[in-house]
Every structure is written in C-alpha cells, then in structure tokens.
Design a protein around this motif. Structure first.
Motif, PDB file in Angstrom:
ATOM      1  N   VAL A 600       0.848  -1.199   0.000  1.00 42.48           N
ATOM      2  CA  VAL A 600       0.000   0.000   0.000  1.00 42.48           C
ATOM      3  C   VAL A 600       0.879   1.243   0.000  1.00 42.48           C
ATOM      4  CG1 VAL A 600      -1.684   1.343   1.317  1.00 42.48           C
ATOM      5  CG2 VAL A 600      -1.948  -1.144   1.094  1.00 42.48           C
ATOM      6  N   ASN A 601       1.909   1.227   0.830  1.00 39.35           N
ATOM      7  CA  ASN A 601       2.826   2.376   0.856  1.00 39.35           C
ATOM      8  C   ASN A 601       3.493   2.583  -0.499  1.00 39.35           C
ATOM      9  OD1 ASN A 601       2.317   3.068   3.502  1.00 39.35           O
ATOM     10  ND2 ASN A 601       4.005   1.847   4.326  1.00 39.35           N
ATOM     11  N   GLU A 602       3.902   1.476  -1.122  1.00 39.93           N
ATOM     12  CA  GLU A 602       4.552   1.599  -2.438  1.00 39.93           C
ATOM     13  C   GLU A 602       3.589   2.223  -3.456  1.00 39.93           C
ATOM     14  OE1 GLU A 602       6.074  -2.101  -3.842  1.00 39.93           O
ATOM     15  OE2 GLU A 602       7.306  -2.452  -2.058  1.00 39.93           O
ATOM     16  N   PHE A 603       2.368   1.771  -3.421  1.00 35.22           N
ATOM     17  CA  PHE A 603       1.397   2.299  -4.378  1.00 35.22           C
ATOM     18  C   PHE A 603       1.153   3.786  -4.141  1.00 35.22           C
ATOM     19  CE2 PHE A 603      -2.703   3.445  -6.035  1.00 35.22           C
ATOM     20  CZ  PHE A 603      -2.800   2.749  -7.234  1.00 35.22           C
ATOM     21  N   VAL A 604       0.977   4.148  -2.873  1.00 39.20           N
ATOM     22  CA  VAL A 604       0.683   5.543  -2.549  1.00 39.20           C
ATOM     23  C   VAL A 604       1.847   6.449  -2.929  1.00 39.20           C
ATOM     24  CG1 VAL A 604       0.271   7.147  -0.650  1.00 39.20           C
ATOM     25  CG2 VAL A 604      -1.003   5.003  -0.763  1.00 39.20           C
ATOM     26  N   GLN A 613       4.696   9.397   1.467  1.00 41.65           N
ATOM     27  CA  GLN A 613       5.584   8.241   1.578  1.00 41.65           C
ATOM     28  C   GLN A 613       4.908   7.053   2.242  1.00 41.65           C
ATOM     29  OE1 GLN A 613       8.721   8.267   0.154  1.00 41.65           O
ATOM     30  NE2 GLN A 613       7.876  10.177  -0.653  1.00 41.65           N
ATOM     31  N   GLU A 614       4.059   7.330   3.236  1.00 46.67           N
ATOM     32  CA  GLU A 614       3.391   6.262   3.957  1.00 46.67           C
ATOM     33  C   GLU A 614       1.964   6.694   4.267  1.00 46.67           C
ATOM     34  OE1 GLU A 614       6.276   4.014   6.945  1.00 46.67           O
ATOM     35  OE2 GLU A 614       6.322   6.173   7.276  1.00 46.67           O
ATOM     36  N   VAL A 615       1.109   5.701   4.411  1.00 47.25           N
ATOM     37  CA  VAL A 615      -0.245   6.018   4.827  1.00 47.25           C
ATOM     38  C   VAL A 615      -0.691   4.990   5.862  1.00 47.25           C
ATOM     39  CG1 VAL A 615      -1.364   4.694   2.982  1.00 47.25           C
ATOM     40  CG2 VAL A 615      -2.580   6.562   4.060  1.00 47.25           C
ATOM     41  N   SER A 616      -1.285   5.491   6.922  1.00 46.26           N
ATOM     42  CA  SER A 616      -1.828   4.639   7.963  1.00 46.26           C
ATOM     43  C   SER A 616      -3.327   4.512   7.730  1.00 46.26           C
ATOM     44  CB  SER A 616      -1.553   5.253   9.338  1.00 46.26           C
ATOM     45  OG  SER A 616      -2.350   4.637  10.314  1.00 46.26           O
ATOM     46  N   MET A 617      -3.797   3.287   7.626  1.00 43.32           N
ATOM     47  CA  MET A 617      -5.220   3.074   7.315  1.00 43.32           C
ATOM     48  C   MET A 617      -6.117   3.350   8.510  1.00 43.32           C
ATOM     49  SD  MET A 617      -5.654   2.131   4.143  1.00 43.32           S
ATOM     50  CE  MET A 617      -7.216   1.251   4.134  1.00 43.32           C
ATOM     51  N   TYR A 618      -5.572   3.201   9.732  1.00 42.47           N
ATOM     52  CA  TYR A 618      -6.446   3.234  10.897  1.00 42.47           C
ATOM     53  C   TYR A 618      -6.029   4.290  11.922  1.00 42.47           C
ATOM     54  CZ  TYR A 618      -6.980  -1.405   8.798  1.00 42.47           C
ATOM     55  OH  TYR A 618      -7.137  -2.443   7.905  1.00 42.47           O
ATOM     56  N   SER A 619      -5.307   5.297  11.506  1.00 42.91           N
ATOM     57  CA  SER A 619      -4.897   6.347  12.442  1.00 42.91           C
ATOM     58  C   SER A 619      -5.078   7.712  11.805  1.00 42.91           C
ATOM     59  CB  SER A 619      -3.428   6.170  12.851  1.00 42.91           C
ATOM     60  OG  SER A 619      -3.013   7.262  13.657  1.00 42.91           O
ATOM     61  N   THR A 626      -4.715  11.074   2.775  1.00 40.92           N
ATOM     62  CA  THR A 626      -4.911  12.418   2.217  1.00 40.92           C
ATOM     63  C   THR A 626      -6.373  12.603   1.831  1.00 40.92           C
ATOM     64  OG1 THR A 626      -4.382  11.677  -0.007  1.00 40.92           O
ATOM     65  CG2 THR A 626      -2.553  12.495   1.352  1.00 40.92           C
ATOM     66  N   ALA A 627      -6.716  13.822   1.471  1.00 38.31           N
ATOM     67  CA  ALA A 627      -8.093  14.112   1.061  1.00 38.31           C
ATOM     68  C   ALA A 627      -8.056  15.044  -0.145  1.00 38.31           C
ATOM     69  CB  ALA A 627      -8.876  14.760   2.204  1.00 38.31           C
ATOM     70  N   CYS A 628      -9.043  14.895  -1.016  1.00 39.19           N
ATOM     71  CA  CYS A 628      -9.120  15.757  -2.193  1.00 39.19           C
ATOM     72  C   CYS A 628      -9.890  17.041  -1.851  1.00 39.19           C
ATOM     73  CB  CYS A 628      -9.825  15.024  -3.323  1.00 39.19           C
ATOM     74  SG  CYS A 628     -11.368  14.236  -2.832  1.00 39.19           S
ATOM     75  N   GLY A 629     -11.086  16.864  -1.368  1.00 34.98           N
ATOM     76  CA  GLY A 629     -11.965  17.990  -1.070  1.00 34.98           C
ATOM     77  C   GLY A 629     -13.414  17.558  -1.113  1.00 34.98           C
ATOM     78  N   GLY A 670      -7.048  19.119  -0.719  1.00 34.37           N
ATOM     79  CA  GLY A 670      -5.943  19.413  -1.630  1.00 34.37           C
ATOM     80  C   GLY A 670      -4.838  18.395  -1.646  1.00 34.37           C
ATOM     81  N   GLY A 671      -5.110  17.167  -1.173  1.00 35.13           N
ATOM     82  CA  GLY A 671      -4.074  16.129  -1.200  1.00 35.13           C
ATOM     83  C   GLY A 671      -3.031  16.286  -0.120  1.00 35.13           C
ATOM     84  N   LEU A 672      -3.357  17.033   0.937  1.00 33.56           N
ATOM     85  CA  LEU A 672      -2.402  17.249   2.029  1.00 33.56           C
ATOM     86  C   LEU A 672      -2.501  16.119   3.052  1.00 33.56           C
ATOM     87  CD1 LEU A 672      -3.089  21.062   2.633  1.00 33.56           C
ATOM     88  CD2 LEU A 672      -1.260  20.038   1.270  1.00 33.56           C
ATOM     89  N   GLN A 673      -1.391  15.801   3.682  1.00 38.55           N
ATOM     90  CA  GLN A 673      -1.369  14.819   4.764  1.00 38.55           C
ATOM     91  C   GLN A 673      -1.068  15.579   6.053  1.00 38.55           C
ATOM     92  OE1 GLN A 673       1.795  11.789   4.777  1.00 38.55           O
ATOM     93  NE2 GLN A 673       0.182  10.249   4.859  1.00 38.55           N
ATOM     94  N   THR A 674      -2.103  15.813   6.841  1.00 36.76           N
ATOM     95  CA  THR A 674      -1.968  16.640   8.044  1.00 36.76           C
ATOM     96  C   THR A 674      -2.350  15.821   9.265  1.00 36.76           C
ATOM     97  OG1 THR A 674      -2.685  18.540   6.708  1.00 36.76           O
ATOM     98  CG2 THR A 674      -2.601  18.831   9.101  1.00 36.76           C
ATOM     99  N   PRO A 675      -1.377  15.355  10.069  1.00 38.85           N
ATOM    100  CA  PRO A 675      -1.712  14.596  11.276  1.00 38.85           C
ATOM    101  C   PRO A 675      -2.680  15.371  12.169  1.00 38.85           C
ATOM    102  CG  PRO A 675       0.628  14.438  10.821  1.00 38.85           C
ATOM    103  CD  PRO A 675       0.072  15.454   9.867  1.00 38.85           C
ATOM    104  N   GLY A 676      -3.715  14.674  12.624  1.00 39.97           N
ATOM    105  CA  GLY A 676      -4.714  15.315  13.476  1.00 39.97           C
ATOM    106  C   GLY A 676      -5.898  15.864  12.719  1.00 39.97           C
TER     107      GLY A 676
END
Length: 761
Positions: A600-604, A613-619, A626-629, A670-676
């Motif tokens: 999954v990480n490789e694909f993302v 670089q990485e995505v957590s499915m459950y956190s 990420t999110a588009c809008g 906007g495709g941002l990865q923002t913890p929290g």
C-alpha cells in the motif's frame, strides 16, 4: 489581437475600477473600515482576490490595497494610428476588472444588498434534499443565488472529477427569446454542464426569461442564477478559483498556477448573449486569463489564434446567421460550437423517452401540486431489485409492464410498483448486484419531470403532470434502465431486461424475493473485513482536480466522498481495468494496529508522485490518508478533550476548533497529509477499523447533530459494539457547545470515556 477588443476591454476595466473606487470611498465613510466583508459561507474570503494576490479581504479596510493593485493593471486606451499587440494590456485589464467586480460585490454584501432580491416574481430552490419536497426548506428563495458556497462546491466535486459534470458555462446577457433561452439551458443540462447565469441586455436577463418559462433554477438542476448585472459574473470566476484552492492544493497568491490549473482542468466557457458592451468585453478578458474562451451570439471581432486558451479565444456566432430551420435548431448549434471551442468532453447517452434526459435533472423536484402520480411514500409501496441471472433467461432490451398503467389512477393519486431488473454478463458477479442496483436511483432521476428518492423497498418515485402530458409512462422506466446500464456498465452487463410490476399479487411475490436478497447482501457485506481480502483498491478519480491525492479503499474503509466502497471499486476495475480504481495488493502487514502495509505504501508513493511516503489506514494522528476535497465529514483533534470532533459537510455551524466546515476544509483538502486532521466518509465512523489505533469511536467528543440524527441507529450499534451503548448521548454537538470551554463541562457531566483514555500526545 483586436485593437477594437483591446480598446473596449481597457475602457470597460477603467470604468469599473473607477466605480469600485467611488463605491469603496462611500462605504468607508458611511460604514467604516472595520465593517466585515464576507461572501456567503466560504472560507476563501473574496476568492478571486485571495487566489490571485494572496490578500485576505475580511473588512472594508482591507480593500484599498486591492484597489491599488487593480489600478496598477490599467493601461491607456490604444491609439488609432499605432498598432501594438495589445494582448498583455487587455489581459491585465481583465484581471483589474475581476478585482474591481469582486470588490463591488463585497461592498454590496457589507451593505446587505447581496444576494440580489427577486423583485419580478419567482423564486429559486437552492438546496437539495433527500426528503419529500413537501417538507424540505425552500432556502432563501426570495433572492438569487449570489456566490456559490463552499459546501456546494465540494458537493459537486465528485461529479466534476468523475466526468458526470464535464464543465461549466457562464452565460451573460439575454437570449433572443424565452424559447431560445430555455433551449440553450436544456441543451447544456442534457450534457450535464453546470450553468451559471448573470447579466442583462437593456435590463432584461436570461434569468428573467427562464423564470418566466417556469424553468427550475438552483443547485439541484445545475442552473445557478448569480445576479442580473454583469458584475455578478465574478462569482463564476470565484468558483473556478476555489476549485484550484480546494482540489488543487494551491494557496492564495499562486496566481499563475491557479490560472493554469483552470486552463487545463476546469472546462469552462463564457457565452455572451445579446449586445456586448465595454464591461462585458472587460469581464471576458478576465475570463480569458483563466483559459476560458468567449463565444458571442452577436457580431464582434474574433480572436482565433490559440495560446491563453486551448483553442480560439473569442468566437462570433451571430444567432440569426446560424444555419438551422428555426431558432431552436440554432440554439442547439450554438451550444455545440461552445463545447467544441472549449474542448469539453461530453458523454451523452441516448435514452428513448419523450422528456429531456441528463444528470442535471437529477435534483429536479416534483411537488404534489405538479404531480401526476407517485409510487411509494405514505400512500403506496415501491421497491426496486436487480439480480444476476442466466444468459438464456434474459431477453436483451425487453421491457414488460405487468399490471395496470397510470391511466387508471386519478391525477395526484398513488399506486404500488416494483421494478425488477435482470442482468446477465460473462463478467457479471453477484457482488456487483447491489452496486448496479444503486444506480437505478441516478438513472431514473435523470429524466426531466421524474423524481426518485430512496432505494430498495423504500423507493419513492413521482411523475410530474408535464412529463405525463408528454407521454411518459411506466414502460419508460425500463427504457431508461436498459439504455443506461448498457452505456455505463456495458463491460460487465451483456443483456438486460426490466419488468415493471403494478399487479398486487406479483408485487407481493417479488417483494418477498427482493427482501430476501437485501438481507443476504447485508449479511455478506457485514461479514467482509480488511483481513478477509488480499487486496484493497485505489481511487485516484479526484486526481483530475487534486493531483497528489490517493484514496485507499478497503472493505472496512470506504472512500472519503462516501460514494465508493470496496465493492464499488472492484466493480469499477472490472468495468475499466485501466481506470482510477486499481487493485492494491496488501503485501506484508507492517503494523496491524495502525494499518501499515508495504505494498500500500509503495502504491501511494507512486500514485501521489512522491508526495506521500506512507499512509496509515487506521490512524488520524500518524500519516493519515490524504483528502481531495469531496469528503463527507472532517475530523480534527481537540487536544483539550483528548479526543476528536467530526463536522459534517451539511453543518454550517461553528465547531469547537474555532472553525466552520468550510474553513477546516482548507486545512484537510488538496491532497495534504496533516496529522490530526482528516477527511472521511461518514459511514467510516461506524466501521470496526475507524481510527482503531487512536481509540476508535470512543474518541469522538463532538459531532454535528445532523450526523447524530441521520445515522442514529448505525452509531448506536457501533457504540454498543465498542462496549459503551450510551456513547452517542455523551458526545457533544453544536446545540450544546461550539467552543472547547462549553464542551468540556458537558463531557465531564456525561462521563465521556475520552477524558480517561490514554493521552493522544
């Protein structure tokens, strides 16, 4: 470059900037510099100004700086004898015009003069509803729409990116006749093109014409009346600018990027109806900066070379000179030319029914007084059921009505009905049945004068008097479904037949079969887990708007737009193997709690172009998705409460984070990865995997009341599963708290579990 156009555009821009200056000076004197300035329900201030300059105009005192920018972009009127390219000067004047127009509308808001009041009779329906039209609100139907709010922009997002809404048309002015006005709009609606309306010719607007003809205007029918003057056309450019800010991950001040984003990703054009005055030339020059060509139905100079736009910049197509047997034929060809000039990609399915057909009619409502007959609701039953069957059992294209027709029911009456769709195909699978069945709602709703609400055995369908008078009958439901299933799902559906049941005995028989199938599907879907499958699916549909966003859809985590679950993506892949929904092998599980998988990480990484670089499915706290809008809801950490809040897209109220949904969306999209911070589909809330690494549902301390009410049963069941059946009552909402200080005493009084859970930080 045409000297004539340059002259008139520069002259129009100069006049409008002067008008803005006069109005601003007056407003500063009468209202004061601290008077708030805000468009309705948007976090993007005055969006064109924000996008192109980075200036956040929130009060009158912020405006002089923008006005100076506009003045700096003005140029002298071209001389009679000196021939220059004029292009740069004209485009500058166009931007100055947009700044001045947005300032003027902002000042009008400060005076309470926007949105424009309807003074000539008529009303619009702004908001959609999934309830009976008798009980839904009319919105502010006494005014025109004014600017489109952020919530609606995001609601349209999924349609913009999946091609159902291929672009938008900004129509300015007044058509030759009411008949022509209606035909132009109908032609655009049938192509699912969003229509923005503004401007006038000698005081008469296409908005007047459409209202006089009873055309339903509003968000639901893709026809938005901004205002009856040319200045209100600025709202169309504001919509375009916010598309880049919302889905493109761009920030205020990234002018060049925003303009190029619109040129290549937002397929829009301007259609100028009637006389083109200086102001319209100036506004058109502003639109050309975005890559939007201008087509006029009058005689004006043309600008044919490409460059700023993909094809021609300005096209003159005098209406009476258009070949055609009558004005309706000319209107049709005018629209077709607009589409060609912009290069809009249209997918039109021919549906053999006697009323217009297109996605733009999906939101059309049929009120009781306009109703010929209804199926379902309080006075009748209606169900729909799709099943896969053997090839030999299906006669392709066959539509059968079993029972009496609508002619046997008095006007305004009701009758029972069942729609049974049987499909066969070499690639068809039982898993696809509910996916296809859900399309019945969209397919039937596409007919003008037909309203479809609900699904399965709570479907509720109405036929309007107008549609019935044109010959629409029960058989046409089947014709719609045959045409659309072949067109949209031809890769998996080879044969289809539809039977419409109105015979009471047959309805009982098939309803029992349908309910048995519903229960089986429910159980089967409930039994699917992330661990029970070998692959997840991607959804990069939104990359046409949010280039670096990637959704990873698993059985227990649907897409953040709420429109695509794992089965949908699986079906989509079968239909289009090279499309946006690709299988992602899970590979090695690196962390079962947080949901890290190496493949999954490789694909993302690859699909996000190295941005993620990485995505957590459950956190949500570590490498969240990420999110588009297009998300249905936004989650955000509330540190003081050791938990998270969830605000729904439909909720305009203030949240304990100090931001409304619209403002939060700018952080989450906007495709941002923002913890929290994370955008989610609302049914992810009741998933067993919902932020499992961070404590799950028990971490929710605040939730929009609309979510609590519309998902009450599902949330209660999830709370019981988590061991706290009363959890929903312990979660605050906007009715009890819109600040942290208001929320904390409520949580303590209710004994919310988040207060005693391990610290999030």
């Amino acid at each position: 470059m045409s000297r004539y156009i340059a002259t008139r555009a520069i002259r129009g821009a100069t006049a409008l900037v002067y008008e803005a200056e006069q109005l601003l000076n007056k407003a500063l004197k009468e209202l004061g510099p601290d008077t708030p300035v805000q468009f309705t329900n948007t976090a993007y201030y005055l969006p064109v100004i924000l996008g192109l300059t980075g200036i956040e105009v929130s009060k009158l005192g912020d405006m002089p700086a923008v006005l100076e920018r506009a003045k700096a972009l003005l140029h002298p009127i071209p001389r009679e004898q000196v021939w220059l390219p004029y292009l740069g000067e004209t485009l500058d004047s166009g931007i100055a015009t947009l700044f001045a127009a947005e300032l003027i509308e902002g000042i009008r808001f400060a005076y309470g003069e926007q949105p424009e009041k309807i003074t000539w009779g008529g009303k619009i329906a702004k908001g959609g509803s999934f309830t009976s039209p008798e009980f839904e609100g009319e919105g502010n139907g006494g005014t025109l729409n004014g600017p489109i709010d952020d919530i609606q922009l995001r609601a349209w997002g999924i349609q913009l990116v999946d091609g159902r809404m291929p672009g938008f048309a900004a129509i300015v002015g007044c058509a030759k006749s009411n008949e022509v006005a209606v035909e132009i709009v109908r032609q655009l609606q049938q192509r699912n093109i969003l229509v923005f309306l503004s401007g006038n010719v000698n005081g008469r607007s296409i908005i007047h014409q459409l209202m006089e003809e009873g055309v339903e205007l509003g968000y639901d029918t893709y026809t938005v009346p901004f205002g009856t003057d040319t200045i209100s056309a600025i709202y169309a450019l504001g919509f375009a600018t916010r598309s880049a800010l919302t889905f493109g991950g761009m920030k205020g001040g990234m002018a060049r990027d925003i303009l190029l984003y619109n040129k290549y990703r937002v397929f829009a054009f301007v259609l100028a109806l009637g006389e083109v005055d200086d102001l319209k030339y100036a506004a058109a020059a502003g639109a050309i900066n975005y890559g939007f060509p201008v087509i006029a139905d009058t005689v004006i100079p043309q600008i044919l070379p490409t460059g700023i736009t993909s094809y021609e910049h300005v096209i003159s197509m005098p209406f009476d000179d258009i070949p055609g047997e009558n004005d309706l034929e000319r209107a049709k060809r005018l629209v077709q030319r607009c589409i060609e000039v912009r290069g809009v990609k249209i997918k039109v399915t021919e549906v053999p029914i006697p009323v217009p057909y297109g996605s733009a009619f999906e939101g059309e409502r049929v009120r009781r007084e306009d109703m010929r007959i209804e199926f379902g609701g309080k006075k009748a039953r209606c169900f729909e059921y799709l099943r896969m069957t053997d090839f030999d059992a299906v006669e392709d294209g066959k539509v059968t009505v079993v029972g009496p027709g609508i002619e046997n029911v008095p006007v305004g009456g009701a009758m029972d009905m069942g729609i049974v769709v049987e499909v066969a195909g070499r690639k068809m699978q039982e898993d696809f049945e509910p996916v296809l069945e859900r399309q019945i709602h969209y397919f039937i709703n596409g007919a003008s004068g037909i309203q479809h609400i609900g699904q399965r055995d709570i479907a509720w369908i109405r036929i309007s008097k107008a549609a019935a008078e044109k010959g629409f009958n029960l058989e046409h439901f089947g014709k719609i479904l045959v045409a659309r299933f072949h067109a949209d799902f031809g890769a998996i559906v080879d044969k289809i037949q539809v039977t419409i049941y109105t015979d009471p005995q047959k309805i009982e028989e098939w309803l029992a079969k349908a309910r048995e199938a519903y229960n089986y599907r429910n159980q089967r879907l409930a039994d699917m887990t992330d661990e029970s499958v070998e692959e997840f699916y991607s959804c990069t549909l939104c990359q046409s708007f949010a280039p670096n966003h990637v959704c990873v859809v698993s059985p227990e985590r649907l897409g953040l737009c709420g429109a695509y679950n794992w089965l949908d993506c699986k079906a989509s892949y079968q239909i289009n193997p090279t499309g946006p929904n690709q299988p992602i092998p899970k590979g090695k599980c690196l962390d079962p709690v947080k949901g890290y998988f190496d493949k999954v990480n490789e694909f993302v990484q690859a699909a996000s172009h190295g941005t993620v670089q990485e995505v957590s499915m459950y956190s949500i706290m570590e490498n969240p998705m990420t999110a588009c809008g297009c998300f249905e809801a936004i989650m955000m950490v509330v540190p003081e409460a050791n938990g998270f809040m969830v605000v729904s897209r439909e909720d305009p109220s203030m949240t304990p984070a100090g931001m409304t949904f619209s403002t939060l969306a700018g952080v989450a999209g906007g495709g941002l990865q923002t913890p929290g911070v994370m955008g989610v589909g609302k049914y992810f809330l009741v998933s067993r995997k919902f932020i499992a690494a961070d404590g799950g549902l028990k971490r929710i301390v605040w939730m929009s009341s609309i979510l609590k009410e519309t998902m009450a049963e599902e949330l209660k069941a999830a709370a019981a599963r988590e061991g706290d059946p009363d959890l929903l009552d312990k979660i605050a909402d906007e009715r009890v708290a819109t600040t942290v200080d208001e929320m904390l005493p409520f949580l303590e009084e209710k004994g919310h579990p988040a207060l005693t859970m391990p610290p999030l930080f």
